[in-house]
Design an enzyme around this catalytic site. Structure first.
Site, PDB file in Angstrom:
ATOM      1  N   HIS A 125       0.835  -1.201   0.000  1.00  0.00           N
ATOM      2  CA  HIS A 125       0.000   0.000   0.000  1.00  0.00           C
ATOM      3  C   HIS A 125       0.871   1.254   0.000  1.00  0.00           C
ATOM      4  O   HIS A 125       0.634   2.185  -0.782  1.00  0.00           O
ATOM      5  CB  HIS A 125      -0.917  -0.023   1.229  1.00  0.00           C
ATOM      6  CG  HIS A 125      -1.760   1.194   1.387  1.00  0.00           C
ATOM      7  ND1 HIS A 125      -3.078   1.230   1.005  1.00  0.00           N
ATOM      8  CD2 HIS A 125      -1.483   2.424   1.886  1.00  0.00           C
ATOM      9  CE1 HIS A 125      -3.570   2.436   1.267  1.00  0.00           C
ATOM     10  NE2 HIS A 125      -2.619   3.179   1.805  1.00  0.00           N
ATOM     11  N   GLU A 126       1.879   1.279   0.872  1.00  0.00           N
ATOM     12  CA  GLU A 126       2.764   2.448   0.945  1.00  0.00           C
ATOM     13  C   GLU A 126       3.615   2.578  -0.314  1.00  0.00           C
ATOM     14  O   GLU A 126       3.924   3.694  -0.744  1.00  0.00           O
ATOM     15  CB  GLU A 126       3.644   2.380   2.197  1.00  0.00           C
ATOM     16  CG  GLU A 126       2.875   2.352   3.509  1.00  0.00           C
ATOM     17  CD  GLU A 126       1.834   3.453   3.650  1.00  0.00           C
ATOM     18  OE1 GLU A 126       2.066   4.580   3.158  1.00  0.00           O
ATOM     19  OE2 GLU A 126       0.780   3.188   4.242  1.00  0.00           O
ATOM     20  N   HIS A 136       1.713   4.572  -2.900  1.00  0.00           N
ATOM     21  CA  HIS A 136       1.896   6.017  -2.694  1.00  0.00           C
ATOM     22  C   HIS A 136       3.244   6.457  -3.248  1.00  0.00           C
ATOM     23  O   HIS A 136       3.343   7.452  -3.964  1.00  0.00           O
ATOM     24  CB  HIS A 136       1.863   6.361  -1.193  1.00  0.00           C
ATOM     25  CG  HIS A 136       0.530   6.266  -0.546  1.00  0.00           C
ATOM     26  ND1 HIS A 136      -0.543   7.049  -0.889  1.00  0.00           N
ATOM     27  CD2 HIS A 136       0.089   5.475   0.466  1.00  0.00           C
ATOM     28  CE1 HIS A 136      -1.576   6.756  -0.120  1.00  0.00           C
ATOM     29  NE2 HIS A 136      -1.217   5.798   0.709  1.00  0.00           N
TER      30      HIS A 136
END
Length: 152
Positions: free
Chosen positions: A70-71, A74
Site C-alpha cells: 500500500h505504501e 503512494h
C-alpha cells in the site's frame, strides 16, 4: 514475524517493489514506534516510508506485506507525478493491480471501544472510545435519551 533490522526491512521493501511494481525502491524505509492507529505512512517531502512495528510483531506476515505494498503505491505514484493520494483514481487503480489493501485491519491489542451507551427508547447501541455527555446528546435514530450501558 520478528522485528527486522533496518537493512532487512529495506531489502524486503525493495524486493516487494521489484516483484509487484517492477521498479527498485531507492529511498528510506523505517519503523516508527509512535504510530498507533495506522499500519504505515508515506511522507512525500522526505520520500520516506514509515511502518508500524506492532503490525510486524502482532499480525500475520501477509498483513504486514499488504501494508508495505500500500505504501509503495503512494511512493511510486508520487515519483511518477501521478495522483498518489487515497482519493485519486490512479492510486485506486494501482491498488487493484497490485492486490494491495485499501485499509489495514485493526491490531488485536487495540481495544475496539471503551464505553457503551444505549438509547432508553429504541435500544440503539453506541460504542465510543471517549465518554459522551448523556445530558447533551440524544439518540440519532429516535432522539431518545442515552444511558450508560452495563458491563463496560
Amino acid at each position: 514475524m520478528a522485528l527486522l533490522t533496518d537493512r532487512e526491512l529495506h531489502e524486503l521493501v525493495d524486493s516487494l517493489s521489484r516483484q509487484h511494481f517492477h521498479k527498485p525502491f531507492q529511498d528510506q524505509v523505517q519503523f516508527n514506534f509512535r504510530l498507533r492507529t495506522t499500519g504505515g505512512r508515506y511522507i512525500p517531502v522526505k520520500r520516506v516510508i514509515e511502518l508500524n512495528p506492532k503490525y510486524a510483531a502482532e499480525m500475520a506476515g501477509d498483513e504486514f506485506i499488504g501494508i508495505i505494498k500500500h505504501e509503495l503505491c503512494h511512493y511510486h505514484l508520487h515519483i511518477e507525478g501521478k495522483g498518489y493520494k487515497h482519493g485519486d483514481a490512479d492510486f485506486k487503480k494501482l491498488l487493484k493491480q497490485t492486490g494491495s489493501p485499501r485499509h489495514c485491519t485493526p491490531l488485536p491489542s487495540q481495544p475496539e471501544y471503551k464505553y457503551l451507551y444505549r438509547c432508553k427508547d429504541c435500544g440503539q447501541e453506541y460504542r465510543r472510545m471517549r465518554r459522551v455527555n448523556t445530558g447533551r446528546y440524544r439518540c440519532g435514530k429516535c432522539r431518545g435519551r442515552l444511558m450508560k450501558a452495563e458491563g463496560e
